[in-house]
Motif scaffolding. Structure first.
Motif, PDB file in Angstrom:
ATOM      1  N   ALA A  32       0.840  -1.200   0.000  1.00  0.00           N
ATOM      2  CA  ALA A  32       0.000   0.000   0.000  1.00  0.00           C
ATOM      3  C   ALA A  32       0.877   1.252   0.000  1.00  0.00           C
ATOM      4  O   ALA A  32       0.601   2.215  -0.717  1.00  0.00           O
ATOM      5  CB  ALA A  32      -0.926  -0.013   1.217  1.00  0.00           C
ATOM      6  N   LEU A  33       1.936   1.225   0.788  1.00  0.00           N
ATOM      7  CA  LEU A  33       2.829   2.392   0.844  1.00  0.00           C
ATOM      8  C   LEU A  33       3.521   2.610  -0.499  1.00  0.00           C
ATOM      9  O   LEU A  33       3.664   3.743  -0.961  1.00  0.00           O
ATOM     10  CB  LEU A  33       3.875   2.214   1.945  1.00  0.00           C
ATOM     11  CG  LEU A  33       3.364   2.377   3.384  1.00  0.00           C
ATOM     12  CD1 LEU A  33       4.472   2.084   4.383  1.00  0.00           C
ATOM     13  CD2 LEU A  33       2.814   3.790   3.603  1.00  0.00           C
ATOM     14  N   ASP A  34       3.939   1.506  -1.120  1.00  0.00           N
ATOM     15  CA  ASP A  34       4.600   1.634  -2.424  1.00  0.00           C
ATOM     16  C   ASP A  34       3.678   2.281  -3.447  1.00  0.00           C
ATOM     17  O   ASP A  34       4.126   3.034  -4.307  1.00  0.00           O
ATOM     18  CB  ASP A  34       5.045   0.258  -2.939  1.00  0.00           C
ATOM     19  CG  ASP A  34       6.273  -0.240  -2.192  1.00  0.00           C
ATOM     20  OD1 ASP A  34       6.894   0.585  -1.475  1.00  0.00           O
ATOM     21  OD2 ASP A  34       6.607  -1.430  -2.301  1.00  0.00           O
ATOM     22  N   SER A  35       2.386   1.969  -3.330  1.00  0.00           N
ATOM     23  CA  SER A  35       1.474   2.479  -4.352  1.00  0.00           C
ATOM     24  C   SER A  35       1.190   3.965  -4.183  1.00  0.00           C
ATOM     25  O   SER A  35       0.678   4.603  -5.099  1.00  0.00           O
ATOM     26  CB  SER A  35       0.177   1.665  -4.367  1.00  0.00           C
ATOM     27  OG  SER A  35      -0.547   1.922  -3.204  1.00  0.00           O
ATOM     28  N   VAL A  36       1.490   4.536  -3.016  1.00  0.00           N
ATOM     29  CA  VAL A  36       1.253   5.982  -2.858  1.00  0.00           C
ATOM     30  C   VAL A  36       2.556   6.776  -2.727  1.00  0.00           C
ATOM     31  O   VAL A  36       2.537   7.996  -2.612  1.00  0.00           O
ATOM     32  CB  VAL A  36       0.350   6.287  -1.638  1.00  0.00           C
ATOM     33  CG1 VAL A  36      -1.014   5.653  -1.825  1.00  0.00           C
ATOM     34  CG2 VAL A  36       0.988   5.811  -0.342  1.00  0.00           C
ATOM     35  N   ALA A  37       3.677   6.057  -2.790  1.00  0.00           N
ATOM     36  CA  ALA A  37       4.977   6.710  -2.550  1.00  0.00           C
ATOM     37  C   ALA A  37       5.241   7.866  -3.507  1.00  0.00           C
ATOM     38  O   ALA A  37       5.787   8.891  -3.120  1.00  0.00           O
ATOM     39  CB  ALA A  37       6.105   5.681  -2.625  1.00  0.00           C
ATOM     40  N   THR A  38       4.833   7.702  -4.771  1.00  0.00           N
ATOM     41  CA  THR A  38       5.166   8.723  -5.770  1.00  0.00           C
ATOM     42  C   THR A  38       4.182   9.889  -5.777  1.00  0.00           C
ATOM     43  O   THR A  38       4.373  10.852  -6.499  1.00  0.00           O
ATOM     44  CB  THR A  38       5.178   8.104  -7.185  1.00  0.00           C
ATOM     45  OG1 THR A  38       3.912   7.491  -7.406  1.00  0.00           O
ATOM     46  CG2 THR A  38       6.280   7.058  -7.311  1.00  0.00           C
ATOM     47  N   LYS A  39       3.116   9.778  -4.987  1.00  0.00           N
ATOM     48  CA  LYS A  39       2.150  10.890  -4.924  1.00  0.00           C
ATOM     49  C   LYS A  39       2.683  11.967  -3.983  1.00  0.00           C
ATOM     50  O   LYS A  39       3.623  11.753  -3.249  1.00  0.00           O
ATOM     51  CB  LYS A  39       0.805  10.363  -4.413  1.00  0.00           C
ATOM     52  CG  LYS A  39       0.293   9.144  -5.160  1.00  0.00           C
ATOM     53  CD  LYS A  39      -0.201   9.512  -6.558  1.00  0.00           C
ATOM     54  CE  LYS A  39      -0.843   8.348  -7.275  1.00  0.00           C
ATOM     55  NZ  LYS A  39       0.135   7.354  -7.768  1.00  0.00           N
ATOM     56  N   ARG A  58      11.409   6.710   5.738  1.00  0.00           N
ATOM     57  CA  ARG A  58      12.611   6.710   4.898  1.00  0.00           C
ATOM     58  C   ARG A  58      12.362   5.890   3.619  1.00  0.00           C
ATOM     59  O   ARG A  58      12.730   6.264   2.521  1.00  0.00           O
ATOM     60  CB  ARG A  58      13.746   6.094   5.736  1.00  0.00           C
ATOM     61  CG  ARG A  58      15.049   5.965   5.066  1.00  0.00           C
ATOM     62  CD  ARG A  58      15.737   7.306   5.073  1.00  0.00           C
ATOM     63  NE  ARG A  58      16.265   7.550   3.749  1.00  0.00           N
ATOM     64  CZ  ARG A  58      17.139   8.497   3.476  1.00  0.00           C
ATOM     65  NH1 ARG A  58      17.540   9.325   4.413  1.00  0.00           N
ATOM     66  NH2 ARG A  58      17.596   8.637   2.271  1.00  0.00           N
ATOM     67  N   ARG A  59      11.706   4.754   3.820  1.00  0.00           N
ATOM     68  CA  ARG A  59      11.419   3.874   2.692  1.00  0.00           C
ATOM     69  C   ARG A  59      10.497   4.539   1.674  1.00  0.00           C
ATOM     70  O   ARG A  59      10.690   4.427   0.466  1.00  0.00           O
ATOM     71  CB  ARG A  59      10.785   2.583   3.239  1.00  0.00           C
ATOM     72  CG  ARG A  59      10.454   1.570   2.170  1.00  0.00           C
ATOM     73  CD  ARG A  59       9.592   0.468   2.740  1.00  0.00           C
ATOM     74  NE  ARG A  59       8.797  -0.093   1.661  1.00  0.00           N
ATOM     75  CZ  ARG A  59       9.046  -1.260   1.098  1.00  0.00           C
ATOM     76  NH1 ARG A  59      10.029  -2.001   1.541  1.00  0.00           N
ATOM     77  NH2 ARG A  59       8.303  -1.696   0.115  1.00  0.00           N
ATOM     78  N   ILE A  60       9.475   5.245   2.191  1.00  0.00           N
ATOM     79  CA  ILE A  60       8.555   5.943   1.290  1.00  0.00           C
ATOM     80  C   ILE A  60       9.335   6.958   0.454  1.00  0.00           C
ATOM     81  O   ILE A  60       9.173   7.046  -0.759  1.00  0.00           O
ATOM     82  CB  ILE A  60       7.443   6.665   2.087  1.00  0.00           C
ATOM     83  CG1 ILE A  60       6.587   5.653   2.852  1.00  0.00           C
ATOM     84  CG2 ILE A  60       6.570   7.507   1.154  1.00  0.00           C
ATOM     85  CD1 ILE A  60       5.704   6.276   3.917  1.00  0.00           C
ATOM     86  N   HIS A  61      10.200   7.707   1.150  1.00  0.00           N
ATOM     87  CA  HIS A  61      10.986   8.708   0.421  1.00  0.00           C
ATOM     88  C   HIS A  61      11.867   8.040  -0.645  1.00  0.00           C
ATOM     89  O   HIS A  61      11.940   8.501  -1.785  1.00  0.00           O
ATOM     90  CB  HIS A  61      11.861   9.517   1.382  1.00  0.00           C
ATOM     91  CG  HIS A  61      12.818  10.428   0.665  1.00  0.00           C
ATOM     92  ND1 HIS A  61      12.400  11.595   0.072  1.00  0.00           N
ATOM     93  CD2 HIS A  61      14.149  10.321   0.406  1.00  0.00           C
ATOM     94  CE1 HIS A  61      13.443  12.182  -0.514  1.00  0.00           C
ATOM     95  NE2 HIS A  61      14.512  11.430  -0.327  1.00  0.00           N
TER      96      HIS A  61
END
Ligand SMILES: Nc1ncnc2c1ncn2[C@@H]1O[C@H](COP(=O)(O)OP(=O)(O)O)[C@@H](O)[C@H]1O
Ligand SMILES: [Mg+2]
Length: 315
Positions: A32-39, A58-61
């Motif tokens: 789920a986090l990966d799918s919103v990371a670029t937003k 950190r991972r999201i960034h």
């Protein structure tokens, strides 16, 4: 002959750590986090202390594709005024001692990510200014007449129930709703016991390298014991427990049983777990609250606030 690693070398070993886990809930969270990371929408990370919220930020960034820096700040460690200059910067002469203009963290993290840890501790009056940044994408450095534009991604984390704080009037509802567009919860370690083996083996390998100790592995007996404990301090506590056991050469399952296990975890509220853990940590640090706060990964101010609250509740 022992080769002792420098603090920098040791930190480098630790920072290689990605947020690890195979538990289904964890995999779902990471996807789920990966799918919103670029937003660019703000993200709220909720979860108990030590569940890996900082690592997740950190991972999201890292997977956001954002070119700017990742900057993290703990809201609990600053007074309202300091936090404002720290985040928004100030002009020359904005206050006594401001001999030069200084850019704040919002500017430094432009096109990157600003991670606001312990957002629940944010002073009420300052919350309006943060909301302004989120809604208008502008901010005003202290002492400046004009507003600057910012393109920063905000990730906020909290180990408190923000919704509850809103009810108590300590957190602005409008900011809460703005922040919780994309809310995620990092699961406590006791809800992902299947990950204890993998996490522990990683920590053991890492810590042996960090401290130049002979390699060792988790015995079935210690795994079993580690899985029966309730881990109020979560992964941070697991790592600390393993480090202490390795350094003091105590079998991994030994110390944990002397940790005054709580008989039936489901009987106790989260706060009761937290209290037990915090009091235990203070005790382990011989009453030194600053050291205890450091071990717990919370600010001294947060620790004092919690202790005050429990004292009032007990009175
Ligand atoms: N899933 C994980 N995999 C590996 N290490 C983790 C994980 N979650 C937390 N840790 C480690 O536990 C400690 C606390 O993590 P942190 O992100 O600071 O938690 P929080 O911000 O929720 O209090 C750190 O040493 C971190 O490296
Ligand atoms: Mg943290």
């Amino acid at each position: 002959m022992h080769h002792h690693k420098s603090a920098t070398e040791r930190k480098a070993i630790r920072d290689r750590n990605p947020y690890a886990g195979d538990n289904p809930a964890v995999i779902q969270l990471l996807n789920a986090l990966d799918s919103v990371a670029t937003k660019s929408s703000p993200i709220l990370l909720e979860g108990e202390t030590g569940t890996g919220k900082s690592l997740l930020a950190r991972r999201i960034h890292d997977s956001s594709g954002r070119k700017g820096r990742f900057i993290s700040i703990n809201c609990a460690t600053f007074s309202q005024n300091l936090l404002e200059t720290e985040l928004f910067g100030h002009t020359k002469g904005a206050f006594t001692g401001a001999k030069q203009a200084r850019a704040g963290l919002v500017a430094s993290a432009n096109n990157g990510t600003l991670f606001l840890d312990e957002i629940g501790e944010l002073a009420y009056d300052f919350q309006a200014k943060l909301l302004h940044l989120l809604e208008e994408k502008t901010f005003r450095p202290v002492g400046a007449d004009i507003e600057l534009t910012s393109s920063v991604r905000i990730i906020a984390a909290t180990n408190r129930h923000l919704k509850q704080l809103v009810k108590e009037g300590a957190f602005r509802a409008d900011l809460f709703y703005r922040l919780s567009v994309l809310p995620f919860t990092a699961p406590p370690l006791r809800d992902r016991l299947d990950d204890i083996e993998g996490l522990s083996n990683n920590f053991i390998a890492q810590l042996c390298e960090e401290h130049s100790l002979p390699a060792t592995t988790l015995t079935p007996q210690s795994l079993k014991t580690l899985k029966t404990y309730h881990w109020p301090g979560n992964i941070r506590e697991l790592r600390n427990h393993i480090e202490r056991s390795l350094l003091l050469n105590i079998p991994l399952q030994k110390k944990i049983t002397s940790l005054a296990p709580i008989r039936n975890p489901s009987d106790k509220s989260l706060e009761a777990h937290e209290k037990t853990f915090i009091l235990h940590t203070i005790h382990e640090n011989n009453g030194n609250k600053s050291k205890a706060a450091l071990t717990l990964g919370i600010s001294r101010r947060t620790l004092d606030r919690k202790l005050k609250r429990w004292k009032e509740l007990a009175a």
